[in-house]
Scaffold this active site. Structure first.
Site, PDB file in Angstrom:
ATOM      1  N   CYS A  76      42.892  40.555  40.537  1.00  0.00           N
ATOM      2  CA  CYS A  76      43.551  39.061  40.619  1.00  0.00           C
ATOM      3  C   CYS A  76      44.104  38.463  40.551  1.00  0.00           C
ATOM      4  O   CYS A  76      43.908  36.820  41.439  1.00  0.00           O
ATOM      5  CB  CYS A  76      42.169  38.260  39.808  1.00  0.00           C
ATOM      6  SG  CYS A  76      40.931  39.406  39.397  1.00  0.00           S
ATOM      7  N   HIS A 111      42.004  30.942  39.435  1.00  0.00           N
ATOM      8  CA  HIS A 111      41.301  32.124  40.066  1.00  0.00           C
ATOM      9  C   HIS A 111      39.783  31.079  39.505  1.00  0.00           C
ATOM     10  O   HIS A 111      39.603  30.896  38.802  1.00  0.00           O
ATOM     11  CB  HIS A 111      41.870  33.189  39.006  1.00  0.00           C
ATOM     12  CG  HIS A 111      40.853  34.123  38.991  1.00  0.00           C
ATOM     13  ND1 HIS A 111      40.239  34.619  40.551  1.00  0.00           N
ATOM     14  CD2 HIS A 111      40.462  34.933  38.251  1.00  0.00           C
ATOM     15  CE1 HIS A 111      39.987  35.649  40.155  1.00  0.00           C
ATOM     16  NE2 HIS A 111      39.648  36.204  38.586  1.00  0.00           N
ATOM     17  N   ASN A 160      33.365  35.742  41.044  1.00  0.00           N
ATOM     18  CA  ASN A 160      34.868  36.227  40.809  1.00  0.00           C
ATOM     19  C   ASN A 160      35.113  37.105  41.622  1.00  0.00           C
ATOM     20  O   ASN A 160      34.257  38.110  41.930  1.00  0.00           O
ATOM     21  CB  ASN A 160      35.204  36.453  39.366  1.00  0.00           C
ATOM     22  CG  ASN A 160      36.350  36.683  39.250  1.00  0.00           C
ATOM     23  OD1 ASN A 160      37.008  37.377  40.198  1.00  0.00           O
ATOM     24  ND2 ASN A 160      36.725  37.627  38.187  1.00  0.00           N
TER      25      ASN A 160
HETATM   26  N1  ACO Z   1      22.580  38.365  30.830  1.00  0.00           N
HETATM   27  C1  ACO Z   1      22.117  38.361  29.084  1.00  0.00           C
HETATM   28  N2  ACO Z   1      22.918  38.744  28.178  1.00  0.00           N
HETATM   29  C2  ACO Z   1      24.310  39.648  28.387  1.00  0.00           C
HETATM   30  C3  ACO Z   1      24.617  39.323  29.344  1.00  0.00           C
HETATM   31  C4  ACO Z   1      23.842  38.987  30.689  1.00  0.00           C
HETATM   32  N3  ACO Z   1      24.890  39.411  31.495  1.00  0.00           N
HETATM   33  N4  ACO Z   1      26.452  40.065  29.112  1.00  0.00           N
HETATM   34  C5  ACO Z   1      26.302  40.291  28.435  1.00  0.00           C
HETATM   35  N5  ACO Z   1      24.814  39.498  27.307  1.00  0.00           N
HETATM   36  C6  ACO Z   1      24.729  39.763  25.575  1.00  0.00           C
HETATM   37  C7  ACO Z   1      26.129  40.581  25.306  1.00  0.00           C
HETATM   38  O1  ACO Z   1      24.959  42.133  25.455  1.00  0.00           O
HETATM   39  C8  ACO Z   1      25.654  40.209  24.108  1.00  0.00           C
HETATM   40  O2  ACO Z   1      24.814  40.832  23.556  1.00  0.00           O
HETATM   41  P1  ACO Z   1      24.520  41.049  21.506  1.00  0.00           P
HETATM   42  O3  ACO Z   1      25.252  39.778  20.668  1.00  0.00           O
HETATM   43  O4  ACO Z   1      22.633  41.213  21.315  1.00  0.00           O
HETATM   44  O5  ACO Z   1      25.496  41.975  21.416  1.00  0.00           O
HETATM   45  C9  ACO Z   1      25.864  38.904  23.984  1.00  0.00           C
HETATM   46  O6  ACO Z   1      25.248  38.463  25.151  1.00  0.00           O
HETATM   47  C10 ACO Z   1      27.000  38.308  24.034  1.00  0.00           C
HETATM   48  O7  ACO Z   1      28.135  39.093  24.358  1.00  0.00           O
HETATM   49  P2  ACO Z   1      29.478  38.192  25.461  1.00  0.00           P
HETATM   50  O8  ACO Z   1      30.635  38.802  25.425  1.00  0.00           O
HETATM   51  O9  ACO Z   1      30.146  38.110  23.365  1.00  0.00           O
HETATM   52  O10 ACO Z   1      29.411  36.577  25.369  1.00  0.00           O
HETATM   53  P3  ACO Z   1      30.633  35.989  26.067  1.00  0.00           P
HETATM   54  O11 ACO Z   1      29.837  34.750  25.325  1.00  0.00           O
HETATM   55  O12 ACO Z   1      31.393  36.145  25.378  1.00  0.00           O
HETATM   56  O13 ACO Z   1      30.417  36.275  27.518  1.00  0.00           O
HETATM   57  C11 ACO Z   1      31.919  36.137  29.336  1.00  0.00           C
HETATM   58  C12 ACO Z   1      30.364  37.079  28.212  1.00  0.00           C
HETATM   59  C13 ACO Z   1      31.040  35.070  30.545  1.00  0.00           C
HETATM   60  C14 ACO Z   1      32.082  37.770  30.076  1.00  0.00           C
HETATM   61  C15 ACO Z   1      33.412  36.075  28.513  1.00  0.00           C
HETATM   62  O14 ACO Z   1      33.166  36.572  28.066  1.00  0.00           O
HETATM   63  C16 ACO Z   1      33.742  35.213  29.411  1.00  0.00           C
HETATM   64  O15 ACO Z   1      33.667  35.181  30.440  1.00  0.00           O
HETATM   65  N6  ACO Z   1      35.214  35.816  29.433  1.00  0.00           N
HETATM   66  C17 ACO Z   1      35.861  36.178  29.966  1.00  0.00           C
HETATM   67  C18 ACO Z   1      36.075  36.861  31.083  1.00  0.00           C
HETATM   68  C19 ACO Z   1      35.615  37.258  32.589  1.00  0.00           C
HETATM   69  O16 ACO Z   1      35.416  36.026  33.085  1.00  0.00           O
HETATM   70  N7  ACO Z   1      36.130  38.153  33.347  1.00  0.00           N
HETATM   71  C20 ACO Z   1      36.214  38.030  34.656  1.00  0.00           C
HETATM   72  C21 ACO Z   1      37.108  39.556  35.822  1.00  0.00           C
HETATM   73  S1  ACO Z   1      37.765  39.792  35.034  1.00  0.00           S
HETATM   74  C22 ACO Z   1      39.269  38.302  35.638  1.00  0.00           C
HETATM   75  O17 ACO Z   1      39.101  38.123  37.107  1.00  0.00           O
HETATM   76  C23 ACO Z   1      40.472  39.380  36.149  1.00  0.00           C
END
Ligand code: ACO
Length: 315
Positions: free
Chosen positions: A108, A242, A272
């Site tokens: 990215c 980003h 993204n």
């Molecule tokens: N819909 C519903 N539930 C979901 C989904 C979804 N799409 N995805 C995950 N869950 C569930 C998980 O299974 C988990 O359930 P559990 O507690 O029963 O195990 C729960 O939601 C919480 O999951 P977390 O991973 O803890 O959720 P979090 O609040 O951390 O959000 C997210 C996840 C949005 C990915 C966050 O961690 C984030 O924004 N991370 C940054 C990463 C990012 O933005 N990456 C982009 C790509 S990488 C890049 O650009 C380099």
């Protein structure tokens, strides 16, 4: 160097959060508050190389430059249908350029790394006009059965034309290898000598680790540059970050203690799009007047590697 033209192309297919919930155990109520994404554009019958070529043509038109005038083409891409030839070579032929070209895979952060390469080539006296194209189809890297990952991404191509100037004030690149946090593995052709087990693994993401890295790396890169250039966060007119997650953008905004209006976003309707994210946002902001000639911009991106980078420039 200075940016004198931009262009972008996004696929026509729009996929809303509600559409995802038709085949995944997910919902708009989960996705939107956690990511800021309402919908994303997803490649269907388009080819990424055609989108890249069109984005390049638009940027050249915007710059008033002919393809023959280019001295170098840099294409940032993580994956596309072709393993070889390089996407930059395909773009070169598509626009009718004759200059050397190179592909980079800096996930990215590719646009910032490409800016740095262009600037280095320029300062070495080797080039005058450079085309950067960031073209990505991350929706082909994820499993569409994995709600943790596929909801986050969209596809697109963004391009910029640079020419001689001293508008790029500084660039900071960083890397911190962490191969288990954000990765995809694909198998290669078998040979009679390969005995180890190999398997395709769709894009895997440890979301919370990426989140923490992203905020720390982007904030750190921007702060480093501001200090080096003896600037304050207030001196920057717009921060083009980003577009991975609105909460990451807000965390960087809060770290810099700058008002929300300095952080234009399009994550709401693109998701993204990997390295295409920054140049698509830049192109949209130039076209809708959010940024204008003379503005001081800070660009910053982070991605798999982990790698990150920031640039401060006058538009
Ligand atoms: N819909 C519903 N539930 C979901 C989904 C979804 N799409 N995805 C995950 N869950 C569930 C998980 O299974 C988990 O359930 P559990 O507690 O029963 O195990 C729960 O939601 C919480 O999951 P977390 O991973 O803890 O959720 P979090 O609040 O951390 O959000 C997210 C996840 C949005 C990915 C966050 O961690 C984030 O924004 N991370 C940054 C990463 C990012 O933005 N990456 C982009 C790509 S990488 C890049 O650009 C380099």
């Amino acid at each position: 160097m200075k940016i004198i033209g931009t262009g972008s192309v996004i696929p026509k297919k729009i996929v809303t959060n509600d559409m995802l919930s038709e085949f995944l155990d997910t919902s708009d109520a989960w996705i939107y508050p956690r990511t800021g994404i309402k919908y994303r554009h997803v490649i269907s019958d388009e080819k990424l190389e055609d989108m890249a070529i069109e984005a390049a043509r638009k940027a050249l038109d915007d710059a008033g430059m002919k393809a023959e005038e280019l001295d170098f083409i840099i294409c940032s891409n993580v994956v596309n249908e072709y393993v070889t030839p390089s996407l930059s070579c395909i773009i070169q032929g598509g626009i009718g350029a004759t200059c050397p070209c190179i592909d980079i895979n800096c996930a990215c952060a590719g646009f910032i790394y490409a800016l740095d390469l262009a600037e280095a080539q320029y300062k070495a006296g080797r080039v005058k006009n450079v085309l950067i194209v960031c073209a990505e189809e991350p929706t082909r890297m994820t499993s569409w059965k994995d709600r943790n990952v596929c909801v986050l991404f969209g596809d697109g191509a963004g391009a910029a034309v640079l020419t001689e100037g001293d508008n790029i004030k500084g660039i900071k690149l960083s890397a911190a290898s962490a191969t288990d946090k954000l990765y995809q593995i694909r198998t290669l052709e078998p040979t009679p000598y390969i005995t180890k087990e190999e398997q395709n693994i769709s894009l895997q993401l440890k979301g919370q680790d990426v989140f923490k890295f992203a905020v720390k790396a982007s904030s750190g890169d921007i702060k480093y540059l501001l200090d080096q250039l003896h600037m304050k966060a207030e001196d920057v007119d717009k921060y083009l970050l980003h577009q991975a997650n609105i909460r990451i953008i807000h965390a960087i905004r809060d770290y810099l203690e700058q008002p929300d209006e300095k952080f234009p976003t399009n994550v709401e309707n693109h998701g993204n799009s990997s390295s295409a994210s920054c140049p698509i946002l830049l192109d949209e902001c130039r076209r809708n007047g959010t940024v204008k000639k003379g503005d001081i911009l800070a660009l910053s991106a982070f991605g798999a590697g982990f790698i990150s980078g920031a640039a401060i420039m006058e538009l």
